[in-house]
Design an enzyme around this catalytic site. Structure first.
Site, PDB file in Angstrom:
ATOM      1  N   CYS A  98       1.695 -10.814   6.457  1.00  0.00           N
ATOM      2  CA  CYS A  98       1.605  -9.739   5.460  1.00  0.00           C
ATOM      3  C   CYS A  98       2.670  -9.987   4.398  1.00  0.00           C
ATOM      4  O   CYS A  98       3.852 -10.098   4.709  1.00  0.00           O
ATOM      5  CB  CYS A  98       1.819  -8.399   6.144  1.00  0.00           C
ATOM      6  SG  CYS A  98       2.108  -7.042   5.006  1.00  0.00           S
ATOM      7  N   CYS A 102       1.286  -5.537  -1.860  1.00  0.00           N
ATOM      8  CA  CYS A 102       0.046  -4.876  -2.289  1.00  0.00           C
ATOM      9  C   CYS A 102       0.113  -3.362  -2.150  1.00  0.00           C
ATOM     10  O   CYS A 102      -0.570  -2.649  -2.890  1.00  0.00           O
ATOM     11  CB  CYS A 102      -1.139  -5.387  -1.485  1.00  0.00           C
ATOM     12  SG  CYS A 102      -0.821  -6.910  -0.636  1.00  0.00           S
ATOM     13  N   THR A 189       5.487  -0.835   5.072  1.00  0.00           N
ATOM     14  CA  THR A 189       5.377  -2.274   4.852  1.00  0.00           C
ATOM     15  C   THR A 189       6.270  -2.708   3.699  1.00  0.00           C
ATOM     16  O   THR A 189       6.216  -2.125   2.615  1.00  0.00           O
ATOM     17  CB  THR A 189       3.907  -2.625   4.540  1.00  0.00           C
ATOM     18  OG1 THR A 189       3.124  -2.288   5.684  1.00  0.00           O
ATOM     19  CG2 THR A 189       3.737  -4.095   4.239  1.00  0.00           C
ATOM     20  N   GLU A 255       7.943  -4.088   8.597  1.00  0.00           N
ATOM     21  CA  GLU A 255       7.760  -2.649   8.418  1.00  0.00           C
ATOM     22  C   GLU A 255       9.085  -1.963   8.742  1.00  0.00           C
ATOM     23  O   GLU A 255       9.865  -2.497   9.519  1.00  0.00           O
ATOM     24  CB  GLU A 255       6.675  -2.084   9.352  1.00  0.00           C
ATOM     25  CG  GLU A 255       5.253  -2.343   8.887  1.00  0.00           C
ATOM     26  CD  GLU A 255       4.810  -3.771   9.129  1.00  0.00           C
ATOM     27  OE1 GLU A 255       5.356  -4.395  10.069  1.00  0.00           O
ATOM     28  OE2 GLU A 255       3.946  -4.262   8.394  1.00  0.00           O
ATOM     29  N   HIS A 290      -6.345   0.357  -0.734  1.00  0.00           N
ATOM     30  CA  HIS A 290      -5.734  -0.438   0.338  1.00  0.00           C
ATOM     31  C   HIS A 290      -6.798  -0.954   1.323  1.00  0.00           C
ATOM     32  O   HIS A 290      -6.636  -1.997   1.929  1.00  0.00           O
ATOM     33  CB  HIS A 290      -4.636   0.352   1.042  1.00  0.00           C
ATOM     34  CG  HIS A 290      -3.563  -0.534   1.589  1.00  0.00           C
ATOM     35  ND1 HIS A 290      -2.958  -1.522   0.843  1.00  0.00           N
ATOM     36  CD2 HIS A 290      -3.004  -0.628   2.822  1.00  0.00           C
ATOM     37  CE1 HIS A 290      -2.079  -2.167   1.587  1.00  0.00           C
ATOM     38  NE2 HIS A 290      -2.100  -1.648   2.801  1.00  0.00           N
ATOM     39  N   TYR A 294      -7.569  -5.179   2.274  1.00  0.00           N
ATOM     40  CA  TYR A 294      -7.721  -5.864   3.562  1.00  0.00           C
ATOM     41  C   TYR A 294      -8.880  -6.861   3.540  1.00  0.00           C
ATOM     42  O   TYR A 294      -8.915  -7.774   4.365  1.00  0.00           O
ATOM     43  CB  TYR A 294      -7.919  -4.833   4.681  1.00  0.00           C
ATOM     44  CG  TYR A 294      -6.629  -4.192   5.134  1.00  0.00           C
ATOM     45  CD1 TYR A 294      -5.560  -4.022   4.268  1.00  0.00           C
ATOM     46  CD2 TYR A 294      -6.475  -3.752   6.445  1.00  0.00           C
ATOM     47  CE1 TYR A 294      -4.382  -3.438   4.684  1.00  0.00           C
ATOM     48  CE2 TYR A 294      -5.295  -3.167   6.871  1.00  0.00           C
ATOM     49  CZ  TYR A 294      -4.258  -3.007   5.990  1.00  0.00           C
ATOM     50  OH  TYR A 294      -3.084  -2.432   6.406  1.00  0.00           O
ATOM     51  N   CYS A 297      -6.444  -9.932   2.084  1.00  0.00           N
ATOM     52  CA  CYS A 297      -5.293 -10.485   2.826  1.00  0.00           C
ATOM     53  C   CYS A 297      -5.665 -10.922   4.225  1.00  0.00           C
ATOM     54  O   CYS A 297      -5.264 -11.996   4.675  1.00  0.00           O
ATOM     55  CB  CYS A 297      -4.136  -9.495   2.837  1.00  0.00           C
ATOM     56  SG  CYS A 297      -4.320  -8.104   3.977  1.00  0.00           S
ATOM     57  N   GLU A 445      -2.320  -3.875  12.654  1.00  0.00           N
ATOM     58  CA  GLU A 445      -2.415  -3.354  11.292  1.00  0.00           C
ATOM     59  C   GLU A 445      -3.862  -3.376  10.798  1.00  0.00           C
ATOM     60  O   GLU A 445      -4.259  -2.511  10.030  1.00  0.00           O
ATOM     61  CB  GLU A 445      -1.512  -4.137  10.340  1.00  0.00           C
ATOM     62  CG  GLU A 445      -1.350  -3.370   9.037  1.00  0.00           C
ATOM     63  CD  GLU A 445      -0.604  -4.133   7.980  1.00  0.00           C
ATOM     64  OE1 GLU A 445      -0.780  -5.359   7.924  1.00  0.00           O
ATOM     65  OE2 GLU A 445       0.123  -3.511   7.214  1.00  0.00           O
TER      66      GLU A 445
HETATM   67 FE1  SF4 Z   1       0.167  -6.572   3.939  1.00  0.00          FE
HETATM   68 FE2  SF4 Z   1      -2.424  -6.921   3.539  1.00  0.00          FE
HETATM   69 FE3  SF4 Z   1      -1.331  -4.494   3.218  1.00  0.00          FE
HETATM   70 FE4  SF4 Z   1      -0.859  -6.523   1.501  1.00  0.00          FE
HETATM   71  S1  SF4 Z   1      -2.823  -5.499   1.884  1.00  0.00           S
HETATM   72  S2  SF4 Z   1       0.608  -5.111   2.319  1.00  0.00           S
HETATM   73  S3  SF4 Z   1      -0.795  -8.263   2.873  1.00  0.00           S
HETATM   74  S4  SF4 Z   1      -1.508  -5.681   5.125  1.00  0.00           S
HETATM   75 FE    FE Z   2      -1.077  -2.679   5.330  1.00  0.00          FE
END
Ligand code: SF4
Ligand code: FE
Length: 480
Positions: A98, A102, A189, A255, A290, A294, A297, A445
């Protein structure tokens, strides 16, 4: 734009109060357990200077017209939304973890459109303030910690009904020139890798909860803000000094729990202050962005895991076996299915009243619900291909030991021509992703980040329009 070195320097200048293992951390940048997560964020800066990634990693600011890092951009088109997902996949591929930046991007895109709509309805001036904050973020190329999740205490009770009123972040005092807030945000995060904290409410609110309807941004080292770093599975391997057992030699996620111990927020940085009727809108929009994220990422990290499984098969000499090929195809199919929804909800994005683009909410929720399942199956298949040595392998120190090292070298060897160490390294990477430190991001996560699966089901139900589908069925079946 800042480069990665300038980012590290800027972090060093911050005076964050961070606790880890019951001690206050001197320098987050130099702490061996924290540094890998800072390296991940630094990649979001480094890749913006790589000529081959300019199109994905940079954008033209809608506020100043200047070239900016896309991680500070307000999305201006469906194409911007697509590029965001592609950028996150790229970062997932490069870090296998991660990369944390983002959350803030998703937060400020949601706050942008919500403040505009609050102003339109209530004659407030939050949006202009917020845009000034955004110009600063873009100008200084900052990492923003998007802070939403409150502790929530007794989940059957609303914020104002909790035995302890601080279990949701709230206004405790209104002063000339600002407010004082108290509470905490959990699972934050990238919190210790951020320059600013952008706070949002965590649930839709009623009038009696209006003290909890707050959104604001403050520097991450504001007085009264305390960070408690979260543990991860196998995290102390980072303190052992080697490079094999950590699985991922350079990168990681992080985190932290963020405590707001009576923190003063100046008026200029307040973007919602009691307008409870807009809390739900802000939560829904942030969650939507968000959930889209996902689809990028996790897919990038999945690419690394699939590659690792293919390498493990090759090192074991089973890469030509049909069932292995079939499992790898299955992993690719699942991974690309995640990507499909991430891209689709972006392509169908539309402008909000502020001009900032929003994703298609139904498809973003479908995207995230898939993410609560498919990485688990991809991880299961990777473990299947890797074999049991994944969890019985001796340590790096044994491998390097004068007496027993040669035995390990001999008996853990796979196919001829591949050093035993390579085999160990790829198995440790799979371990890292499926049950080690990176499993925080790739597994749990995937389940709970951006909202637990039930939150997506609620949104899918709300967006599903079953009445429309029933009317289709009636027309086809000849029902009047
Ligand atoms: Fe982390 Fe993915 Fe959330 Fe970005 S979108 S903060 S990489 S979990
Ligand atoms: Fe996240």
């Amino acid at each position: 734009m800042k480069n990665s070195e300038q980012y590290l320097e800027s972090l060093r200048r911050l005076k964050l109060r961070v606790f880890l293992f019951g001690e206050e951390v001197d320098s987050v940048v130099d702490h061996p357990m924290i540094r890998p997560s800072i390296n991940s964020v630094a990649q979001t800066y480094a890749l913006a200077f790589d000529p081959q990634y300019q199109d994905l990693m940079t954008a033209e600011s809608s506020l100043t017209g200047k070239k900016i890092n896309r991680f500070t951009h307000l999305h201006q088109s469906a194409d911007d939304l697509v590029k965001k997902v592609q950028m996150l996949r790229l970062l997932g591929q490069k870090t296998a973890s991660c990369f944390q930046r983002c959350v803030g991007m998703d937060a400020f895109n949601a706050v942008d459109s919500t403040t505009y709509e609050i102003d339109q309805q209530l004659n407030t001036d939050y949006h202009a303030r917020f845009r000034r904050f955004m110009e600063y973020v873009q100008q200084e190329d900052l990492v923003v910690n998007g802070a939403m999740t409150d502790p929530k205490g007794d989940r059957s009770k609303r914020p104002s009904q909790q035995a302890d009123p601080d279990l949701y972040l709230r206004i405790v005092e209104r002063k000339p020139g600002g407010i004082v807030v108290r509470g905490a945000k959990l699972h934050q995060t990238g919190a210790v890798a951020s320059h600013e904290i952008l706070v949002m409410p965590t649930v839709a609110l009623r009038e009696e909860d209006s003290a909890y309807a707050i959104s604001f941004a403050i520097p991450s080292d504001t007085e009264g803000v305390i960070y408690v770093y979260g543990r991860q599975s196998c995290d102390t391997r980072k303190l052992e000094g080697g490079s094999i057992d950590v699985g991922n030699c350079l990168y990681g996620g992080s985190e932290a729990m963020v405590i707001f111990n009576d923190v003063f927020v100046p008026e200029e940085r307040i973007f919602m202050c009691g307008e409870y009727q807009f809390a739900g809108m802000l939560v829904e929009r942030f969650a939507g962005y968000h959930r889209q994220s996902y689809g990028g990422c996790k897919v990038g990290v999945g690419d690394v895991l699939i590659g690792a499984a293919a390498l493990a098969a090759q090192y074991n000499g089973v890469d030509k076996a049909s069932h292995i090929r079939d499992k790898l195809i299955e992993m690719v199919h699942l991974n690309e299915t995640l990507y499909c929804a991430g891209i689709a909800c972006s392509c169908l994005g539309s402008p909000t009243a502020s001009g900032t683009y929003q994703i298609d909410l139904l498809l973003a929720n479908v995207c995230k619900l898939n993410v609560t399942r498919f990485p688990y199956e991809i991880a299961r298949l990777a473990e299947d291909i890797a074999g049991g040595l994944l969890v019985t392998m001796p340590s790096e120190k044994d491998f390097k030991h004068k007496e027993i090292g040669p035995f390990l070298e001999k008996y853990l060897k796979g196919v001829e021509g591949v050093p035993t160490e390579n085999r160990l390294r790829v198995l440790r990477l799979i371990e890292n992703l499926t049950m080690g430190a990176a499993a925080v991001g790739y597994r749990t996560e995937s389940l709970h980040g951006a909202g637990s699966p039930q939150a997506q089901r609620v949104m899918i139900n709300r967006q599903a329009d079953l009445e429309f589908k029933k009317s289709l069925a009636r027309a086809i079946a000849g029902i009047a």
